[in-house]
Design a protein around this motif. Structure first.
Motif, PDB file in Angstrom:
ATOM      1  N   UNK A  14       0.829  -1.203   0.000  1.00  0.00           N
ATOM      2  CA  UNK A  14       0.000   0.000   0.000  1.00  0.00           C
ATOM      3  C   UNK A  14       0.865   1.255   0.000  1.00  0.00           C
ATOM      4  N   UNK A  35      -9.592   4.576   1.272  1.00  0.00           N
ATOM      5  CA  UNK A  35      -9.239   4.112  -0.078  1.00  0.00           C
ATOM      6  C   UNK A  35      -8.370   2.866  -0.016  1.00  0.00           C
ATOM      7  N   UNK A  36      -8.771   1.823  -0.730  1.00  0.00           N
ATOM      8  CA  UNK A  36      -7.928   0.628  -0.775  1.00  0.00           C
ATOM      9  C   UNK A  36      -6.582   0.979  -1.411  1.00  0.00           C
ATOM     10  N   UNK A  37      -5.544   0.396  -0.867  1.00  0.00           N
ATOM     11  CA  UNK A  37      -4.226   0.631  -1.445  1.00  0.00           C
ATOM     12  C   UNK A  37      -3.522   1.841  -0.874  1.00  0.00           C
TER      13      UNK A  37
END
Lengths: 437, 308
Positions: A14, A35-37
């Protein structure tokens, strides 16, 4: 050049982001946090991407340069609604907050894969001040601790202890203006004995805080109560998110933030309240009863939820006929301390959701258009102005963790009087400027 | 002799430290299901490690250089020594000392020194506060640990961990000393400054003793914390859950299962509870848990006499 397996693997990690929040920017922190990542971090040393969101005025730019140069190489900076430094060639600019997370993830990936160069350093790698200590380690001079190495005083026993009389060396340092636990823009000079705050002097006031556009619209014309109450609940949930993060409960903080993004008139926070109580937030994590308390004058000056947490039942919604029709009465607590303010958030979120549900059934709008109770406080002829100097009265005597949790419970920044997206004219509501009370 | 006394302990300790740290990262991510994460939970820890390996190891203005460099490695070494003490079966033991419980206690005390060094050597105010906080907390949980561990040594009439396990043949200490394991779990959270007892590297200090760390040293620090959590879990399983004992499966498999259970409980507690306020934490330790550890010791002594 072939990319090593290590860098290919690193590109899947990430993006560790340190966020600098400037003035007049929406909920960028909250957007990035979900937010993913992306993983938000609390120190530039733990980041590979510096995101600067919102306007950083001239007086704050040198601090931003220092933050920029604290990121370990390789790193990049991404600028959102903010002018980058001229020394940065090809700065990454992304003004769309919604597209920012994807842009950050892509930039991090390119950085790890070597498709993008690390940002250059802006400052020389040398101490900001010259060595002024005596002896190799700064010892000698006054007592055993003389000198001012690198322009900073050494820990010296200068003040009586506020806690138990056990006097320790006083450690003085500056915190902010982009520390993640402080309101954006706020800088303070802090003196500690051990972990006890001895003095807290605000050296730079925070940027004016932004509320959702519905509160500005409510000053112009009647607006649906359901929308304004959901916006209020969202605001308090976002503040709760930041508080829980500082309280070391990141999982629940994230859950709170998700809840803020999914609010509807049918939402309820009974589960959240239950988890907070069962987890022992009030019994074990927050300051003990009476700690971080505001007196009546301080609470009245601050207004809004902080005043109601101290038993002052001022709320402009009481004057609105349509709110009265819904049976509105201000919800108050008595203690006025840190724990009461955290409780007050929950009480007001619950109340807003109930009001939103009732208003949705009756399709009610506000009746008054010249006065609005914002989540920060009442905005009629007067508006919530900067109260950061209050911190110098409230925080001394608190242990560090208590001080930051107390700070999280206080909304001390002035209210920005211009909705986001509107070009702001010079006037009240700017960072550091005082409005009228 | 070289195989038994040098290579075996070395292999056991480092294998468990490496695999255990990876397992901690995987389990922690599994427990965070639903949060903003992408990618495979199995690959994510390796990706994060690779990311840290690519990063520059920054330094601060005038740190105490030897301590600054050594502290993460020393903490990892303490975790590895702890893992070397764990008996996997009556015969498979890295280091089978007659005083292994004492050595474990000394590791806990030395951990306090190393964590303090980590924060103090950075020459940075938030790191320093984290270091002081840990020392303030450390003394209270070390005393609890001492009384609890004496409690498990009493029935065995030995300070050797293999004999502590053997003494649980008829009844595990988790049953005969019901206060012991819960108290020892608190010690584990304190020793590894994890979850509710993470006062040293906490969010209110922006990462505390590790606030200035980046790159490979930060990776070593993270590895060391995870490895210490694993070492603690294995010691707890040995001292309270009968170690290698159990039907059908071989001894090492039972110890692995029991250690995993303790590890999961610690990680779960870390996610379910907020960080304790330092003052309240100290009050809890000295006023509630320390007296309870006295009770545990008296109880353990009485049960040992009754069963003798």
């Amino acid at each position: 050049m072939a990319v090593s397996w290590q860098r290919r693997l690193a590109a899947r990690a990430p993006a560790a982001v340190f966020l600098v929040e400037g003035a007049r920017i929406g909920p960028v922190r909250e957007t990035l946090a979900l937010s993913p990542g992306i993983r938000l971090v609390d120190t530039p040393r733990h980041a590979s991407v510096l995101v600067v969101a919102g306007d950083v005025p001239t007086g704050w730019r040198d601090d931003l340069r220092r933050i920029h140069d604290q990121l370990p190489a390789p790193f990049v900076s991404v600028w959102c609604c903010c002018e980058s430094f001229e020394a940065l060639c090809n700065p990454i600019r992304n003004d769309a907050v919604e597209a920012l997370p994807q842009g950050v993830v892509e930039t991090h990936r390119e950085l790890m894969l070597g498709k993008r160069d690390s940002a250059p350093r802006l400052l020389p790698d040398e101490p900001p001040n010259s060595w002024e200590g005596l002896g190799d380690d700064g010892h000698g001079g006054e007592g055993m601790m003389g000198g001012t190495p690198y322009g900073r005083p050494m820990a010296m026993n200068m003040q009586d202890d506020l806690r138990d009389g056990l006097t320790l060396d006083t450690l003085t340092f500056r915190l902010g203006p982009f520390h993640s636990a402080l309101p954006p823009g706020l800088q303070a000079e802090v003196s500690l004995q051990g972990d006890l705050v001895q003095t807290w002097t605000v050296t730079r006031k925070p940027f004016a805080s932004v509320v959702e556009p519905i509160f500005h619209a409510a000053r112009q014309e009647p607006v649906p109560i359901v929308e304004i109450e959901l916006a209020r609940a969202r605001h308090h949930l976002r503040r709760l998110y930041r508080g829980l993060w500082i309280a070391g409960w990141p999982r629940l903080a994230e859950r709170t933030l998700r809840m803020a993004g999914q609010l509807s008139p049918n939402s309820d926070i009974a589960g959240l309240r239950y988890t907070l109580e069962r987890g022992g937030l009030w019994r074990l994590a927050l300051p003990e009863p009476g700690r971080g308390a505001l007196d009546e004058a301080q609470a009245r000056q601050l207004g809004g939820p902080a005043a109601r947490a101290a038993g002052i039942d001022d709320d402009l919604r009481s004057q609105d006929a349509h709110y009265r029709r819904l049976g509105f009465a201000p919800t108050c607590r008595e203690a006025g301390d840190t724990a009461a303010r955290w409780q007050q958030w929950l009480d007001e979120i619950e109340q807003s959701l109930v009001l939103a549900g009732q208003a949705a059934r009756h399709d009610l709008k506000t009746a008054e258009a010249d006065a609005v109770e914002t989540p920060r406080g009442p905005w009629a002829d007067a508006f919530p102005h900067d109260m950061s100097d209050l911190l110098g009265e409230v925080l001394p005597g608190l242990e560090w963790s208590e001080a930051l949790l107390t700070l999280a419970s206080l909304d001390v920044a002035a209210l920005d009087l211009h909705p986001l997206g509107e070009t702001r004219l010079p006037g009240p509501g700017h960072a550091g400027q005082k409005g009228h009370a | 002799m070289i195989l038994d006394q040098l290579i075996l302990p070395w292999l056991l300790a480092w294998l468990m430290a490496g695999l255990g740290a990876y397992l901690v990262a995987v389990l922690d991510r599994l427990m965070a299901s639903g949060s903003a994460q992408v990618g495979s939970v199995w690959l994510a820890p390796l990706a994060s490690a690779a990311w840290l390996m690519t990063q520059q190891a920054t330094t601060t203005e005038a740190p105490d250089a030897p301590a600054w460099r050594l502290a993460p490695a020393l903490y990892l070494a303490l975790a590895a020594i702890g893992l070397a003490l764990v008996p996997w079966s009556p015969t498979l033991v890295g280091v089978d000392l007659s005083t292994s419980l004492v050595l474990w206690g000394s590791l806990e005390a030395l951990a306090t020194v190393v964590i303090f060094l980590h924060g103090w050597s950075a020459n940075s105010h938030l790191a320093l506060i984290g270091a002081y906080r840990y020392v303030a907390l450390g003394l209270s949980y070390l005393l609890i640990s001492m009384f609890v561990l004496i409690g498990v040594a009493l029935p065995a009439e030995s300070l050797r961990l293999t004999e502590v396990v053997a003494a649980q043949a008829s009844l595990w200490h988790v049953v005969s000393q019901p206060l012991g394991l819960p108290l020892f779990l608190v010690v584990g959270l304190g020793l590894t400054f994890w979850g509710p007892l993470n006062l040293a590297d906490s969010a209110d200090l922006s990462g505390g003793t590790a606030v200035e760390r980046s790159g490979p040293p930060r990776l070593v620090w993270a590895l060391a914390r995870a490895a210490m959590l694993v070492a603690f879990s294995a010691i707890a399983a040995t001292a309270f859950l009968g170690g290698w004992m159990g039907p059908w499966l071989p001894g090492p498999a039972w110890l692995l299962i029991k250690s995993l259970a303790v590890l999961v409980v610690l990680l779960w507690l870390g996610r379910r509870l907020p960080r304790l306020a330092p003052e309240r934490c100290l009050t809890l330790m000295w006023v509630v848990l320390l007296p309870l550890s006295f009770v545990d010791l008296i109880w353990a002594g009485a049960v040992a006499l009754w069963m003798a």
